[in-house]
Design a protein around this motif. Sequence first.
Motif, short mmCIF file in Angstrom:
data_model
loop_
_atom_site.label_atom_id
_atom_site.label_comp_id
_atom_site.label_asym_id
_atom_site.label_seq_id
_atom_site.Cartn_x
_atom_site.Cartn_y
_atom_site.Cartn_z
N LEU A 1 14.74 20.24 55.43
CA LEU A 1 14.58 20.92 54.20
C LEU A 1 13.95 22.04 55.57
O LEU A 1 15.00 23.39 55.01
N LEU A 2 13.60 22.18 56.57
CA LEU A 2 12.51 23.40 56.87
C LEU A 2 13.97 23.89 58.41
O LEU A 2 14.24 25.02 58.26
N GLY A 3 14.08 22.70 58.28
CA GLY A 3 14.99 22.53 60.18
C GLY A 3 16.14 23.54 59.42
O GLY A 3 17.16 24.33 60.52
N GLY A 4 16.96 23.70 58.20
CA GLY A 4 18.45 24.50 57.45
C GLY A 4 17.68 25.48 57.78
O GLY A 4 18.66 27.11 57.98
N LEU A 5 16.62 26.01 57.30
CA LEU A 5 15.79 27.35 57.26
C LEU A 5 15.29 27.94 58.41
O LEU A 5 16.33 28.97 59.49
N THR A 6 15.07 27.43 59.51
CA THR A 6 14.21 27.60 61.04
C THR A 6 14.75 26.94 61.75
O THR A 6 14.81 25.44 61.72
#
Lengths: 331, 249
Positions: free
Chosen positions: A288-293
């Motif tokens: 989830l976070l890897g997709g954002l940053t």
Amino acid sequence: MRREAALNAAILVALIAVPAWAHLSDEPFTITLATRAVILALAAVGLNIALGIGGMVSFGHAVYFGIGGYAMGILASHAQSYTPMELFGLSIEGTKSMLVIWLVAVVLSALAALVIGLLSLRTSGVYFIMITLAFGQMFFFFSISWAAYGGEDGLSIYVRNGFPGLNTLVPIQYFGLCLAILLVVLWFNARLARSPFGLALNAARQSPARAETVGLNPMRLRLVAFVISGAITGLAGALFADLNRFVSPTMFSWQLSGEITVLIIIGGVGRLMGPVAGAVVFVALEHLLGGLTEFWHIYLGAALLLVVLFARGGLVGLIAGRPGGGGGGHG
Amino acid sequence: MADAVLSTHGITKRFGAVTASEDVSLELRPGEIHAVIGPNGAGKSTLIAQICGGLRPDAGRVELLGRDVTGLATPERARLGLGRTFQVSALAMEDTVLQNALLGALGASGRVWRFLGAALGDRALRAQAEEALGRVGLAEHAAMRVSELGHGQRRLLEVAIALTLQPKAFVMDEPMAGLGADGSKRMTAFLDGLRAEAPILLVEHDMDAVFALADRISVLVYGRVIATGTVAEIRASAAVREAYLGEEA
């Protein structure tokens, strides 16, 4: 105790329900993520036996993960190129059979854990952490310079290895296989924690002097636990390499040792389902976070800080409270 | 003497310039309580460590049941029949009282390499553990976590674990420490009965307990045994008065 059992059941139901839903709605990537979580959980269950019950803070468990990975990579690469491996004048055929690969992965990582354990269990505390880290780095740099098996670039395997009766290339089938292994190992872990060996190992962690005075040898208990631990993490390594159909020196890296440790701490050190809860959270954050940053590790770090500061028993401890007294403290 | 259960023969231990034990020869005979007393820093802990296996003497030897055990590690001496209690309770604090007692029975049985069956399900071990807990009066606390026990109860658990080993000799390091008058009295009564089972080498600061219990007393000063004798002999000894009792009085 009750709450922990309910929480454990909820985690298992989620582990089955999410991929089942993904399978029905044709979302293979979600299944791959779930498989990744299951395999990382298995690696961490292995480490948790050394860390949680035995109190050995190994910062080099990537060694066994990597050995499992390379066992798969090397055997499968020889099979796919139809060239036998020449070893000490012996000619060994490669294989695409998961069962054989797992056996080799488990035996080799257990042997490595035996040797590393014999040498490093003479130390404790920070020195133990450092010496296990040093062994990890040795394997890492060896794999980088091992040109015959891809060196820094690693090894690609074109087709996932086979398991009798399954088409392992179908994501849900490979997921089911990995989950089944995780469940068997969790069952073993639960029994181990309550067994005479588990009782003794647990006591040797809390009070080595006590263990010695009743005639038990803490060093021998720890060594056996360390070997079991390494073997399980090695099996996870073979599954991980098969999931990615790729193995590289990253599997030996200290970052990987750190990640397995971190997800145990997030989930709950010494708790049966701690590694599983940690792995699920870890993979979810990563996705989830890897997709954002690109810098999602910052948030992972923040989560780790919160757990260490406010929830010393990890997520399992936060929800289920202190471990029950009935099961070696690790039920 | 040939019939000593446990004995030291001229053991000496030095740490740099400090001589912690100098030519210490003691023996523990069947059925007796042999107390070792001495001022702080006299080398009592070092002596116990050498008897139980934590420290190796520089010279001399330790014998258990007529066998030279100087080269053996702590677990091996325990399996030969040496039951020890600690000055500061060494227990598995997160575990229950029963699990701690069971650990003793398990160590004594030597059947620790079992990975699947439940430890609490082993009837023989459990019976042994429960019997020991019953004897020290901890039976109703069996399911409690050790961290929730009071100090006095922990001291009793120490003794219970030693009992599960069915030892040939006990070595007790200040079992009365921190017990208070009442607890001390009960522990004294218990040890009084225990000596018939196996002799006790008792290191203790509580002089009331020592004089009530000891068949013989050895006085340790600066690592040396300056006197060994009955309670009356020790009380009467001028050297002991000067070196030790005089300080207290």
